[in-house]
Scaffold this active site. Structure first.
Site, mmCIF file in Angstrom:
data_model
loop_
_atom_site.group_PDB
_atom_site.id
_atom_site.type_symbol
_atom_site.label_atom_id
_atom_site.label_comp_id
_atom_site.label_asym_id
_atom_site.label_seq_id
_atom_site.Cartn_x
_atom_site.Cartn_y
_atom_site.Cartn_z
ATOM 1 N N HIS A 305 -6.433 0.112 5.903
ATOM 2 C CA HIS A 305 -6.656 -0.597 4.476
ATOM 3 C C HIS A 305 -7.257 -1.862 4.768
ATOM 4 O O HIS A 305 -7.508 -2.494 5.732
ATOM 5 C CB HIS A 305 -4.961 -1.061 4.379
ATOM 6 C CG HIS A 305 -4.900 -1.290 2.797
ATOM 7 N ND1 HIS A 305 -5.046 -2.667 2.334
ATOM 8 C CD2 HIS A 305 -4.507 -0.968 1.545
ATOM 9 C CE1 HIS A 305 -4.592 -2.748 1.016
ATOM 10 N NE2 HIS A 305 -4.263 -1.358 0.683
ATOM 11 N N ASP A 362 -1.043 5.766 0.340
ATOM 12 C CA ASP A 362 -1.462 7.247 0.170
ATOM 13 C C ASP A 362 -0.977 8.230 0.790
ATOM 14 O O ASP A 362 -0.945 9.512 0.875
ATOM 15 C CB ASP A 362 -3.105 7.407 -0.169
ATOM 16 C CG ASP A 362 -3.442 6.370 -1.337
ATOM 17 O OD1 ASP A 362 -2.639 6.404 -2.126
ATOM 18 O OD2 ASP A 362 -4.347 5.669 -1.228
HETATM 19 N N1 ACO Z 1 -10.650 6.972 9.731
HETATM 20 C C1 ACO Z 1 -11.453 6.669 10.777
HETATM 21 N N2 ACO Z 1 -12.072 5.381 11.108
HETATM 22 C C2 ACO Z 1 -11.766 4.405 10.059
HETATM 23 C C3 ACO Z 1 -11.006 4.645 8.932
HETATM 24 C C4 ACO Z 1 -10.363 5.797 8.750
HETATM 25 N N3 ACO Z 1 -9.494 6.208 7.988
HETATM 26 N N4 ACO Z 1 -10.980 3.491 8.248
HETATM 27 C C5 ACO Z 1 -11.664 2.657 8.695
HETATM 28 N N5 ACO Z 1 -12.352 3.139 9.995
HETATM 29 C C6 ACO Z 1 -13.059 2.509 10.840
HETATM 30 C C7 ACO Z 1 -14.523 2.506 10.478
HETATM 31 O O1 ACO Z 1 -15.289 3.319 10.725
HETATM 32 C C8 ACO Z 1 -14.919 0.884 11.370
HETATM 33 O O2 ACO Z 1 -15.239 1.347 12.526
HETATM 34 P P1 ACO Z 1 -16.309 0.511 13.260
HETATM 35 O O3 ACO Z 1 -15.828 -1.127 13.342
HETATM 36 O O4 ACO Z 1 -16.297 1.133 14.585
HETATM 37 O O5 ACO Z 1 -17.553 0.775 12.522
HETATM 38 C C9 ACO Z 1 -13.354 0.134 11.376
HETATM 39 O O6 ACO Z 1 -12.360 1.186 11.285
HETATM 40 C C10 ACO Z 1 -13.451 -0.781 9.897
HETATM 41 O O7 ACO Z 1 -13.548 -0.007 8.665
HETATM 42 P P2 ACO Z 1 -14.116 -0.644 7.508
HETATM 43 O O8 ACO Z 1 -14.716 0.448 6.684
HETATM 44 O O9 ACO Z 1 -15.003 -1.693 7.795
HETATM 45 O O10 ACO Z 1 -12.760 -1.284 6.747
HETATM 46 P P3 ACO Z 1 -12.864 -1.670 4.966
HETATM 47 O O11 ACO Z 1 -11.701 -2.624 5.281
HETATM 48 O O12 ACO Z 1 -13.916 -1.899 4.542
HETATM 49 O O13 ACO Z 1 -12.249 -0.297 4.569
HETATM 50 C C11 ACO Z 1 -10.924 1.379 3.686
HETATM 51 C C12 ACO Z 1 -10.822 0.076 4.289
HETATM 52 C C13 ACO Z 1 -11.879 1.736 2.534
HETATM 53 C C14 ACO Z 1 -9.369 1.716 3.179
HETATM 54 C C15 ACO Z 1 -11.020 2.383 4.978
HETATM 55 O O14 ACO Z 1 -10.152 2.243 5.995
HETATM 56 C C16 ACO Z 1 -11.039 4.035 4.582
HETATM 57 O O15 ACO Z 1 -12.146 4.306 4.070
HETATM 58 N N6 ACO Z 1 -9.901 4.632 4.638
HETATM 59 C C17 ACO Z 1 -9.728 6.059 4.373
HETATM 60 C C18 ACO Z 1 -9.611 6.242 2.665
HETATM 61 C C19 ACO Z 1 -8.216 5.751 2.254
HETATM 62 O O16 ACO Z 1 -7.234 5.904 2.753
HETATM 63 N N7 ACO Z 1 -8.260 4.807 1.125
HETATM 64 C C20 ACO Z 1 -6.887 4.397 0.611
HETATM 65 C C21 ACO Z 1 -6.995 2.979 0.650
HETATM 66 S S1 ACO Z 1 -5.323 2.387 0.179
HETATM 67 C C22 ACO Z 1 -5.502 2.201 -1.481
HETATM 68 O O17 ACO Z 1 -6.654 2.264 -2.381
HETATM 69 C C23 ACO Z 1 -4.104 2.358 -2.122
#
Ligand code: ACO
Length: 427
Positions: A305, A362
């Site tokens: 998140h 979610d």
């Molecule tokens: N699975 C694997 N790796 C992940 C995940 C995941 N679900 N989420 C983040 N990471 C990793 C990224 O690859 C990144 O790794 P790195 O530092 O080695 O490059 C690190 O964690 C940080 O991730 P970001 O994308 O920079 O985090 P951000 O805060 O921008 O994104 C988000 C948050 C979009 C929710 C992300 O965690 C994601 O894509 N999750 C999966 C989709 C999801 O569940 N969305 C629902 C969000 S809640 C809502 O809208 C109600």
């Protein structure tokens, strides 16, 4: 601490500091560009507080979520969704008289103009419910030209009530259309959530009894989604509204923003992912490895998140509900077992711990929606119903803030410097 000093080269600029109710600190850069010609660069607005808002407080480190000061743990189960909607919209919990009047108002606006049926008929029957919903909400504006003035408080109030009331009818009609079944009309003797379930799952030919367990669980889920401060869809609603676009158009834009798989679309993706794991023989480790592989774009859906970096308080409430609801419905869903396994493995894995990736709201909501009988592509639409009071409350806050300016970010141009046009025959 009332000012911050920014040093650029040999220049020092002092900038005011704003402190929120809960001690959050922001450097006010409103005058930065005017004074220096310099702008700030902040991808995904991750460090930018655009709004001074009094709707929702959340602390991602501590896992706190409060609507208008009330902790989510205290109201999710104790207040009805319309009570929470009232709280979001007007800032205070309603008295019983105010609540009765509000419920009555909402009930009397649940009908949708018959002409709207033609709109649905124009869609292919396999249209995604989010696309239909966004179009239908946008179309509502064409039926109420008398109440579109974004500066008229009374018009906004009636539009807000129309939106909340008609949202469930529009969603249910979209669902029925996809099944080529007759649209069901709202019943004003039912509470909001039961009315929605009735329009979704009843037939004109048969009696239908709303299951109070399902209705209550859905009400709680809607409460958990009611607002989440400046997320992607809410920021979109505020941004579109900042141009003085009407409330319906602004909310329709929010629905589009919510449809993305990284935002509201994630609950659908979680179930798709869990299904894939089950079909592939239940190998949870393999999916964890895929999620960790930098060369694989796959992410563990329902994990991570932008704001919550320790736990998502909504996920905790939902998790406890998931077991209860499935027990009460007498359903033994292998998805819940796989979800629990996945959670356990991920939480003990260094990759997820280092990046502070925890199950979000979610992760469990989809499993409950599925048990309730909702098809997977309707999950995001349920999120939209829940988020509607938050969108409206935030839109109103933006609209009545005298300091609101049209949203218009800056950029740093990194393209070609000026060059001379070459006619086609010379290229
Ligand atoms: N699975 C694997 N790796 C992940 C995940 C995941 N679900 N989420 C983040 N990471 C990793 C990224 O690859 C990144 O790794 P790195 O530092 O080695 O490059 C690190 O964690 C940080 O991730 P970001 O994308 O920079 O985090 P951000 O805060 O921008 O994104 C988000 C948050 C979009 C929710 C992300 O965690 C994601 O894509 N999750 C999966 C989709 C999801 O569940 N969305 C629902 C969000 S809640 C809502 O809208 C109600």
């Amino acid at each position: 601490m009332d000012e911050a000093v920014l040093k650029i080269g040999d220049r020092e600029i002092s900038l005011p500091v704003i402190v929120g109710t809960e001690g959050e600190v922001a450097i006010d850069t409103n005058k930065l560009r005017g004074q220096t010609g310099i702008v700030t660069h902040d991808k995904g607005f991750a460090n930018t507080a655009e709004a001074l808002s009094s709707v929702t407080f959340l602390d991602g480190e501590k896992g706190i979520l409060r609507y208008r000061g009330y902790p989510i743990e205290q109201i999710a189960d104790s207040a009805s969704f319309l009570e929470v909607s009232y709280l979001c919209l007007y800032g205070e919990l309603p008295t019983s008289a105010q609540y009765e009047e509000f419920v009555d108002d909402i009930n009397h606006h649940t009908l949708v103009r018959e002409d709207m049926k033609h709109l649905y008929e124009a869609f292919p029957t396999d249209a995604h419910p989010m696309q239909m919903l966004a179009s239908a909400v946008s179309a509502l504006a064409t039926f109420y030209p008398d109440a579109l003035d974004p500066t008229d408080e009374k018009a906004i109030d009636i539009s807000a009530k129309r939106l909340i009331a008609k949202m469930i009818t529009l969603v249910a009609w979209g669902y029925k259309y996809g099944l080529s079944q007759p649209f069901q009309y709202p019943r004003n003797d039912l509470d909001y959530t039961s009315n929605f379930l009735h329009m979704m799952f009843s037939y004109p030919t048969e009696g239908y009894q709303v299951d109070p367990v399902i209705s209550k669980a859905l009400d709680v889920l809607l409460n958990l989604h009611a607002d989440h401060e400046q997320n992607c869809s809410t920021s979109t609603v505020r941004m579109v509204g900042s141009s003085q676009a009407n409330l319906f158009s602004s909310v329709a834009s929010g629905i589009h923003a919510l449809s993305g798989p990284l935002h509201g679309g994630a609950n659908q993706q979680v179930v798709v992912m869990l299904d894939e794991i089950i079909k592939g023989g239940g190998d949870v480790e393999q999916f964890i490895a895929k999620a960790k592989d930098k060369d694989d774009p796959f992410r563990l859906m329902g994990f991570g998140h932008r704001v919550y970096k320790n736990f998502d308080p909504r996920a905790r409430i939902i998790k406890s509900y998931a077991g209860d609801v499935l027990d009460k419905l007498g359903k033994d869903d292998p998805m819940l077992d796989v979800a629990k396994q996945l959670e356990e493995v991920a939480l003990s894995d260094e990759y997820f711990a280092e990046r502070k990736l925890y199950p979000n709201v979610d992760f469990y909501s989809g499993i409950i929606y599925k048990a309730m009988g909702f098809p997977v592509d309707l999950f995001t639409v349920l999120f939209a119903i829940g988020r509607l009071p938050g969108w409206i409350a935030q839109w109103k806050e933006m609209r009545f803030d005298p300091t609101t300016r049209i949203g218009r970010p800056r950029q740093i141009y990194v393209g070609e410097a000026e060059r001379k046009f070459i006619s086609m025959d010379q290229r």
